[in-house]
Scaffold this active site. Structure first.
Site, mmCIF file in Angstrom:
data_model
loop_
_atom_site.group_PDB
_atom_site.id
_atom_site.type_symbol
_atom_site.label_atom_id
_atom_site.label_comp_id
_atom_site.label_asym_id
_atom_site.label_seq_id
_atom_site.Cartn_x
_atom_site.Cartn_y
_atom_site.Cartn_z
ATOM 1 N N GLY A 189 37.745 47.429 44.073
ATOM 2 C CA GLY A 189 38.481 48.451 44.809
ATOM 3 C C GLY A 189 39.660 47.871 45.558
ATOM 4 N N ASP A 190 39.433 46.759 46.254
ATOM 5 C CA ASP A 190 40.514 46.095 46.980
ATOM 6 C C ASP A 190 41.588 45.596 46.017
ATOM 7 O OD1 ASP A 190 39.630 45.796 49.931
ATOM 8 O OD2 ASP A 190 37.861 45.194 48.819
ATOM 9 N N SER A 191 41.152 45.006 44.917
ATOM 10 C CA SER A 191 42.097 44.407 43.976
ATOM 11 C C SER A 191 42.945 45.465 43.281
ATOM 12 C CB SER A 191 41.346 43.565 42.943
ATOM 13 O OG SER A 191 40.655 42.507 43.591
ATOM 14 N N ALA A 221 43.713 48.362 44.578
ATOM 15 C CA ALA A 221 44.654 48.814 45.603
ATOM 16 C C ALA A 221 45.809 47.830 45.744
ATOM 17 C CB ALA A 221 43.930 48.983 46.938
ATOM 18 N N ALA A 222 45.505 46.528 45.690
ATOM 19 C CA ALA A 222 46.546 45.511 45.780
ATOM 20 C C ALA A 222 47.556 45.656 44.646
ATOM 21 C CB ALA A 222 45.917 44.119 45.752
#
Length: 405
Positions: free
Chosen positions: A172-174, A176-177
């Protein structure tokens, strides 16, 4: 013949990173890999928490060596007025500001987008947060796991008879990045097209983790809206596209076989010796195969149980059927494809100990990215950055004494 530019396509772009852990720092990492000067602001009290995550070497995370490669580390105490003043100077010098604090934090520090835009209309700020800068949930903490859950990914991950599972990385973080990188590139393009730095039009790139995940969810919305279909967990299979699943060979290895193209399916069945299924008109097209999913999967699994992983891959390769072993990192490190594509880079820690890092992706033929140095020590670039802002050695020493750095 193409001449490679080793400076990178983003040479000359200055980025200020105000964030911790994964989404914001990964976004800035990719820009640094392709030539941008990235100044990462860290708290003097231990720095980015990711420095202590997972496997450590001499007290610092091995993850840090990848996540912060090519970045310059500057320690600033943002509770101190002078620390905020320095950050503001850097923000107004930067082409891009990347931040992933909760909405409102930068505004308290007088570093919010509107506050900076009032001074420089060309300001571009990439803001990554759990739920975006607006809406009833904007002030809630939003880690990647929550974004994956709310965005729909967790619901469809796992087996139907068990609770949802997570992907084994911070997807999820990646994701978004990556949305942040895309937004930054589009914002820079617009700024340059409208007059360039100081004269062009800047903007805010508002990236929400849950929306970034939601953006990956294929036909989820129209299928529900038009047909009332809720996509459910289906284990290793790909619902509605048959066959595409994970099977087990007789030596206990897992193999993914994607025989879902009509011609591919026929080649797969012939390679398995199932002439009856290859010639069955009900299985000729995908919509027909969907009605017989279990029968097809059972037949493929039965064949896999007669093969070890290497023989199965040899047969399927000869038949031009997409198939692959599920790799662990041990498999990757010796795989001819990874090696031929130079997917590992050899570097050294400060004490001379060697370490391999993943190579930079994507691969650009003329302006490839590269690793200039691995993740820096805390505050490694303090003097360099502060001197570039006009601070003297005496002033820097005083700031250290006063707890600013």
């Amino acid at each position: 013949m193409t001449t490679k530019n080793t400076a990178g396509p983003l040479a000359g772009i200055k980025v200020l990173e105000l964030g911790t852990l994964i989404a914001g720092p990964f976004c800035a990492r990719m820009l640094a890999e392709f030539g941008a000067e990235v100044i990462k602001v860290e708290s003097p009290d231990g720095g980015d928490p990711i420095r202590k995550w997972r496997v450590l070497k001499d007290g610092t995370s091995l993850w840090w060596s990848v996540q912060s490669r090519n970045k310059k580390s500057l320690t600033l105490n943002m509770k101190h007025a002078q620390g905020r003043e320095i950050a503001r100077k850097l923000a107004l010098e930067a082409d891009l500001i990347i931040e992933n604090y909760r909405p409102g934090v930068l505004e308290k520090w007088e570093l919010g987008y509107e506050q900076l835009k009032a001074v420089d209309a060309s300001t571009i700020m990439v803001r990554l947060s759990g739920f975006g800068q607006t809406g009833p949930m904007k002030d809630l903490p939003g880690f990647g796991a929550i974004g994956e859950s709310m965005g729909g990914l967790r619901y469809v991950s796992g087996h139907a008879d068990r609770p949802p599972v997570r992907v084994g990385v911070s997807i999820g973080d990646s994701v978004a990045a990556l949305h942040g990188v895309i937004g930054a590139m589009m914002a820079l393009r617009h700024r340059d097209a409208t007059g360039g730095k100081r004269k062009g039009e800047g903007q805010m790139v508002d990236v929400a983790l849950y929306e970034s995940v939601f953006n990956l969810m294929e036909s989820l919305v129209p299928e529900f809206d038009h047909a009332g279909v809720v996509r459910e967990r289906t284990g290793g299979s790909l619902p509605g596209i048959v066959p595409s699943n994970t099977y087990t060979t007789r030596d206990g290895e897992n193999i993914v076989i994607a025989g879902n193209g009509d011609a591919i399916f026929k080649r797969l069945m012939l390679a398995m010796g199932r002439i009856d299924m290859a010639g069955n008109p009900e299985l000729e097209r995908n919509d027909g195969r969907v009605r017989h999913t279990q029968m097809i999967d059972d037949a493929i699994q039965a064949w896999c149980e007669t093969q070890d992983i290497d023989s199965a891959l040899t047969v399927l390769k000869a038949a031009d059927v997409p198939a692959g072993k599920i790799y662990s990192v041990r498999d990757m490190m010796t795989d001819p494809q990874f090696l031929a594509r130079d997917m590992f880079e050899q570097h050294q820690f400060a004490d001379g100990t060697p370490v391999k890092l993943p190579a930079v992706s994507p691969k650009l033929s003329a302006t490839p990215g590269h690793t200039k140095w691995i993740g820096p020590s805390l505050g490694q670039h303090n003097d360099e950055i502060l001197q570039s802002l006009g601070y003297t050695a005496q002033a820097i020493a005083a700031m250290k004494q006063d707890g600013v750095l």
